[in-house]
Every structure is written in C-alpha cells, then in structure tokens.
Motif scaffolding. Structure first.
Motif, PDB file in Angstrom:
ATOM      1  N   THR A  91      24.508 -26.099 -80.543  1.00 27.45           N
ATOM      2  CA  THR A  91      23.615 -25.087 -79.959  1.00 27.45           C
ATOM      3  C   THR A  91      22.285 -24.955 -80.698  1.00 27.45           C
ATOM      4  OG1 THR A  91      24.774 -23.403 -81.266  1.00 27.45           O
ATOM      5  CG2 THR A  91      25.479 -23.726 -78.973  1.00 27.45           C
ATOM      6  N   GLY A  92      22.162 -25.512 -81.890  1.00 33.37           N
ATOM      7  CA  GLY A  92      20.925 -25.392 -82.649  1.00 33.37           C
ATOM      8  C   GLY A  92      20.326 -26.743 -82.957  1.00 33.37           C
ATOM      9  N   PRO A  93      19.136 -26.761 -83.574  1.00 30.44           N
ATOM     10  CA  PRO A  93      18.502 -28.027 -83.921  1.00 30.44           C
ATOM     11  C   PRO A  93      19.222 -28.712 -85.075  1.00 30.44           C
ATOM     12  CG  PRO A  93      17.239 -26.182 -84.790  1.00 30.44           C
ATOM     13  CD  PRO A  93      18.318 -25.585 -83.942  1.00 30.44           C
ATOM     14  N   LEU A  94      19.154 -30.029 -85.076  1.00 37.01           N
ATOM     15  CA  LEU A  94      19.678 -30.841 -86.156  1.00 37.01           C
ATOM     16  C   LEU A  94      18.503 -31.569 -86.818  1.00 37.01           C
ATOM     17  CD1 LEU A  94      22.744 -32.335 -84.236  1.00 37.01           C
ATOM     18  CD2 LEU A  94      22.785 -30.443 -85.867  1.00 37.01           C
ATOM     19  N   ALA A  95      18.772 -32.274 -87.899  1.00 36.44           N
ATOM     20  CA  ALA A  95      17.700 -32.927 -88.648  1.00 36.44           C
ATOM     21  C   ALA A  95      17.105 -34.082 -87.847  1.00 36.44           C
ATOM     22  CB  ALA A  95      18.238 -33.440 -89.975  1.00 36.44           C
ATOM     23  N   PRO A  96      15.785 -34.114 -87.645  1.00 33.03           N
ATOM     24  CA  PRO A  96      15.171 -35.205 -86.869  1.00 33.03           C
ATOM     25  C   PRO A  96      15.207 -36.525 -87.628  1.00 33.03           C
ATOM     26  CG  PRO A  96      13.486 -33.758 -87.782  1.00 33.03           C
ATOM     27  CD  PRO A  96      14.795 -33.108 -88.073  1.00 33.03           C
ATOM     28  N   VAL A  97      15.515 -37.597 -86.916  1.00 32.07           N
ATOM     29  CA  VAL A  97      15.533 -38.947 -87.480  1.00 32.07           C
ATOM     30  C   VAL A  97      15.046 -39.914 -86.404  1.00 32.07           C
ATOM     31  CG1 VAL A  97      17.424 -38.529 -89.111  1.00 32.07           C
ATOM     32  CG2 VAL A  97      17.953 -39.279 -86.785  1.00 32.07           C
ATOM     33  N   HIS A  98      14.859 -41.154 -86.801  1.00 37.02           N
ATOM     34  CA  HIS A  98      14.575 -42.219 -85.848  1.00 37.02           C
ATOM     35  C   HIS A  98      15.712 -43.239 -85.910  1.00 37.02           C
ATOM     36  CE1 HIS A  98      10.453 -40.575 -86.126  1.00 37.02           C
ATOM     37  NE2 HIS A  98      10.352 -41.023 -84.881  1.00 37.02           N
ATOM     38  N   VAL A  99      16.084 -43.750 -84.753  1.00 35.27           N
ATOM     39  CA  VAL A  99      17.157 -44.745 -84.684  1.00 35.27           C
ATOM     40  C   VAL A  99      16.642 -45.966 -83.925  1.00 35.27           C
ATOM     41  CG1 VAL A  99      18.951 -42.986 -84.763  1.00 35.27           C
ATOM     42  CG2 VAL A  99      18.148 -43.814 -82.544  1.00 35.27           C
ATOM     43  N   THR A 100      17.302 -47.078 -84.169  1.00 33.25           N
ATOM     44  CA  THR A 100      16.929 -48.336 -83.520  1.00 33.25           C
ATOM     45  C   THR A 100      18.018 -48.737 -82.535  1.00 33.25           C
ATOM     46  OG1 THR A 100      15.735 -49.043 -85.498  1.00 33.25           O
ATOM     47  CG2 THR A 100      16.323 -50.744 -83.904  1.00 33.25           C
ATOM     48  N   ILE A 101      17.624 -49.087 -81.322  1.00 35.31           N
ATOM     49  CA  ILE A 101      18.554 -49.527 -80.278  1.00 35.31           C
ATOM     50  C   ILE A 101      18.121 -50.914 -79.811  1.00 35.31           C
ATOM     51  CG2 ILE A 101      19.526 -49.038 -78.001  1.00 35.31           C
ATOM     52  CD1 ILE A 101      18.959 -46.093 -78.470  1.00 35.31           C
ATOM     53  N   TRP A 102      19.065 -51.828 -79.762  1.00 33.48           N
ATOM     54  CA  TRP A 102      18.768 -53.187 -79.331  1.00 33.48           C
ATOM     55  C   TRP A 102      18.608 -53.232 -77.818  1.00 33.48           C
ATOM     56  CZ3 TRP A 102      16.787 -57.437 -80.939  1.00 33.48           C
ATOM     57  CH2 TRP A 102      16.979 -58.627 -80.242  1.00 33.48           C
ATOM     58  N   ASN A 103      17.512 -53.807 -77.349  1.00 32.82           N
ATOM     59  CA  ASN A 103      17.243 -54.009 -75.933  1.00 32.82           C
ATOM     60  C   ASN A 103      17.641 -55.442 -75.593  1.00 32.82           C
ATOM     61  OD1 ASN A 103      16.000 -54.725 -73.472  1.00 32.82           O
ATOM     62  ND2 ASN A 103      14.362 -53.231 -73.757  1.00 32.82           N
ATOM     63  N   GLU A 104      18.824 -55.588 -74.998  1.00 34.10           N
ATOM     64  CA  GLU A 104      19.351 -56.921 -74.718  1.00 34.10           C
ATOM     65  C   GLU A 104      18.511 -57.636 -73.661  1.00 34.10           C
ATOM     66  OE1 GLU A 104      21.691 -60.260 -74.985  1.00 34.10           O
ATOM     67  OE2 GLU A 104      21.723 -58.511 -76.285  1.00 34.10           O
ATOM     68  N   ARG A 105      18.004 -56.888 -72.686  1.00 34.69           N
ATOM     69  CA  ARG A 105      17.225 -57.520 -71.618  1.00 34.69           C
ATOM     70  C   ARG A 105      15.964 -58.180 -72.152  1.00 34.69           C
ATOM     71  NH1 ARG A 105      14.540 -53.395 -67.761  1.00 34.69           N
ATOM     72  NH2 ARG A 105      13.112 -53.356 -69.553  1.00 34.69           N
ATOM     73  N   ARG A 108      14.712 -57.383 -77.977  1.00 38.73           N
ATOM     74  CA  ARG A 108      13.927 -56.756 -79.047  1.00 38.73           C
ATOM     75  C   ARG A 108      14.541 -55.409 -79.405  1.00 38.73           C
ATOM     76  NH1 ARG A 108      10.119 -52.953 -76.897  1.00 38.73           N
ATOM     77  NH2 ARG A 108      10.032 -53.009 -74.610  1.00 38.73           N
ATOM     78  N   ALA A 109      14.246 -54.951 -80.619  1.00 37.09           N
ATOM     79  CA  ALA A 109      14.715 -53.644 -81.079  1.00 37.09           C
ATOM     80  C   ALA A 109      13.685 -52.587 -80.706  1.00 37.09           C
ATOM     81  CB  ALA A 109      14.935 -53.671 -82.579  1.00 37.09           C
ATOM     82  N   GLU A 110      14.180 -51.407 -80.312  1.00 39.76           N
ATOM     83  CA  GLU A 110      13.309 -50.296 -79.936  1.00 39.76           C
ATOM     84  C   GLU A 110      13.672 -49.070 -80.778  1.00 39.76           C
ATOM     85  OE1 GLU A 110      12.459 -51.287 -75.255  1.00 39.76           O
ATOM     86  OE2 GLU A 110      14.276 -50.180 -75.750  1.00 39.76           O
ATOM     87  N   VAL A 111      12.674 -48.292 -81.143  1.00 38.75           N
ATOM     88  CA  VAL A 111      12.876 -47.119 -81.999  1.00 38.75           C
ATOM     89  C   VAL A 111      12.737 -45.853 -81.160  1.00 38.75           C
ATOM     90  CG1 VAL A 111      12.046 -45.861 -84.019  1.00 38.75           C
ATOM     91  CG2 VAL A 111      12.038 -48.364 -84.015  1.00 38.75           C
ATOM     92  N   LEU A 138      21.175 -38.416 -79.507  1.00 34.84           N
ATOM     93  CA  LEU A 138      20.033 -39.175 -79.031  1.00 34.84           C
ATOM     94  C   LEU A 138      19.019 -38.269 -78.342  1.00 34.84           C
ATOM     95  CD1 LEU A 138      21.911 -42.246 -77.526  1.00 34.84           C
ATOM     96  CD2 LEU A 138      20.704 -42.145 -79.711  1.00 34.84           C
ATOM     97  N   GLY A 139      17.750 -38.583 -78.534  1.00 36.72           N
ATOM     98  CA  GLY A 139      16.700 -37.858 -77.853  1.00 36.72           C
ATOM     99  C   GLY A 139      16.605 -38.246 -76.390  1.00 36.72           C
ATOM    100  N   HIS A 140      15.777 -37.498 -75.663  1.00 34.37           N
ATOM    101  CA  HIS A 140      15.672 -37.691 -74.220  1.00 34.37           C
ATOM    102  C   HIS A 140      15.212 -39.107 -73.884  1.00 34.37           C
ATOM    103  CE1 HIS A 140      15.675 -36.179 -70.183  1.00 34.37           C
ATOM    104  NE2 HIS A 140      14.395 -36.468 -69.994  1.00 34.37           N
ATOM    105  N   ALA A 141      14.229 -39.631 -74.601  1.00 33.80           N
ATOM    106  CA  ALA A 141      13.715 -40.960 -74.290  1.00 33.80           C
ATOM    107  C   ALA A 141      14.774 -42.035 -74.492  1.00 33.80           C
ATOM    108  CB  ALA A 141      12.492 -41.256 -75.157  1.00 33.80           C
ATOM    109  N   ALA A 142      15.589 -41.892 -75.528  1.00 28.35           N
ATOM    110  CA  ALA A 142      16.657 -42.871 -75.767  1.00 28.35           C
ATOM    111  C   ALA A 142      17.682 -42.848 -74.641  1.00 28.35           C
ATOM    112  CB  ALA A 142      17.337 -42.587 -77.099  1.00 28.35           C
ATOM    113  N   ARG A 143      18.015 -41.672 -74.154  1.00 21.60           N
ATOM    114  CA  ARG A 143      19.004 -41.568 -73.078  1.00 21.60           C
ATOM    115  C   ARG A 143      18.447 -42.054 -71.747  1.00 21.60           C
ATOM    116  NH1 ARG A 143      19.571 -36.231 -75.119  1.00 21.60           N
ATOM    117  NH2 ARG A 143      18.976 -35.382 -73.077  1.00 21.60           N
TER     118      ARG A 143
END
Length: 275
Positions: A91-105, A108-111, A138-143
């Motif tokens: 229900t509350g905010p958590l610590a902001p971070v950046h994660v890397t997700i592999w784009n198989e199509r 390349r890796a995306e942050v 995950l943030g909105h853009a990642a989802r």
C-alpha cells in the motif's frame, strides 16, 4: 451439392491462473479481470532480479517454482514449504531502483524503473534459492512494454498428447503447471488445434489470438519439487516438429482481450479458426 459446414468445437475454461510474481508459482483463481493492456489484472506485476539487477527466470533459478505468492488487501505474501512466509506491504512506496529486462525480439537489454521490496524479502529469497536475489515491483513502463504477451492459453487435449508421448518413452505425465498458462481450455477439438485459433467468442467476451507460445526450458522444471529433467521439452519439441516442421518449438498460444472483461472458470466460447 456442398456438404453442410460442421459446427466449430466449443471451448470451456477449465482452469485459470494468475502469476503475481514473474518466474514464481502460479495462483489458481476462479476468475480473471482484463486490465487496460488486454492481459490479466495483477499478472506479473512483481519480478525477481539477480545481483546485477537483471530480471531473472526459472531457467537460471528452478527453485523459484517453489515460491508461492499470494496477494492480500495490503501485502504480497511469499510462502514455500518448510519456511515461515515473508510479507511485503503493497500500500505504500518502496525504494526506487532500475532493473534490466532482456528484449528477445530485438536482442537487447532494456532498463526500466521498479521498486525494491526490501532486505527481508531478499534474504528470504536467498534462503529459498541459494542465490542473491531480490524482489521488485515493476513500474508501469516495464509492465506495458510491447514485447509482453498478455494472456497464455493452453488446452487439456494438447497436454494429454504430451503425456501420451511421455508415456510411450516410459516417463510419467507432465504436471500441466509446467506450461504456466493463464487460461486452460477444455473442448472436443483435437490436440494442437489451438495453434490455428484466431479468436474465442462467448457471452463473457472475446479473446483474440496474437502469437504462438515459443517454448524455452521452463517446462523442464517440476513445479512440485523444482527438479529439472529435459523430458518435457523433448516431448514438446518432437510434437511441435511433427505439426510445424522447421519452425520453433511451440505449445499453447498467446491472446489479448478487451479491458474490463471478466472471465471465469466454466465460461464457454466458440472458436474462430484459420486452417
């Protein structure tokens, strides 16, 4: 005189699954609500990252199959046999971070932006898997990235065909949870006819198919004990090659539905095919 058209087989939703945490166990549910992107609301909003911040999977960490998530009104609860659960407030905010997700199509890796669930959850995951892993939301853009396949559908008939293939080789049947579907369908259609589905239509709504599900090594992971054997993927590869020679190994299909639609176990659909 032309022969009368045969009726298309009806499809019934036999089971539904939600995956609150990507790469962890699925949660059987009695209904799914479709979100604004055409997938199941609450599906894969959380993920597991390694020490480098890369979103990881069961191919690298099979014991994630033993992590069972459950969403409550104010927390994500992770359980596994033989350990006390860990609770992560939602229900509350958590610590902001950046994660890397592999784009198989695009190869390349995306942050993307995400939120770290804290040291207690990370320590718990490390005890379960033996690896330095952390839980993130995950943030909105990642989802919403366009390479996400929204709904994964499989059929009982095709799973039964895999089991027959395994039995012919002297092996046990494959737990259907290995295939990680959102929607499991039952019908009179032949095995693998879902490969030719264009859409499912019913009183509850419409699901339009978007792509076949190309398979990786995850079906080799037993969801009961996290043991790994190549037999299931070998069976999928053999059967897929028989139906689609020269193409990648597939099992099941991906789909998308209208936002706000609610699907429940027992819902019935007619199928639209393109043979």
């Amino acid at each position: 005189m032309s022969s009368p058209a045969l009726p298309e087989p009806a499809f019934t939703i036999d089971a539904l699954y939600l995956y609150p945490v990507k790469a962890c166990a699925g949660v059987p549910v009695d209904h799914l609500v479709i979100d604004g992107d055409g997938g199941a609301a609450g599906d894969r909003h959380w993920a597991i990252v390694n020490a480098r911040g890369d979103v990881t999977w069961q191919g690298d960490h099979p014991r994630l199959a033993l992590v069972h998530p459950q969403l409550t009104d104010d927390a994500l609860v992770l359980t596994t046999p033989g350990m006390a659960p860990v609770h992560v407030p939602t229900t509350g905010p958590l610590a902001p971070v950046h994660v890397t997700i592999w784009n198989e199509r695009d190869r390349r890796a995306e942050v993307f932006e995400a939120e770290d669930a804290g040291n207690a959850a990370a320590a718990w995951l490390t005890r379960v898997t033996g690896a330095l892993l952390r839980l993130v939301r995950l943030g909105h853009a990642a989802r919403r990235r366009d390479t996400v396949n929204r709904l994964h559908l499989t059929t009982r008939a095709s799973a039964d065909a895999v089991d027959r293939h395994l039995a012919e080789a002297g092996g046990p049947p494959a737990d259907p949870r290995r295939y990680r579907p959102n929607v499991v369908l039952r019908s009179d259609a032949a095995a693998f006819e879902e490969d030719f589905l264009q859409a499912l239509d019913g009183p509850a709504g419409r699901i339009e198919m978007t792509a076949p599900c190309v398979r990786c090594v995850v079906p080799n992971v037993d969801p009961t004990d996290a043991s790994v054997s190549p037999r299931t993927l070998e069976a999928l590869t053999a059967l897929s090659a028989a139906h689609h020679p020269g193409k990648p190994t597939t099992f099941g299909v991906y789909g998308r539905a209208k936002p706000g639609t609610r699907f429940a176990v027992g819902d019935v659909f007619s199928g639209e095919f393109a043979f």
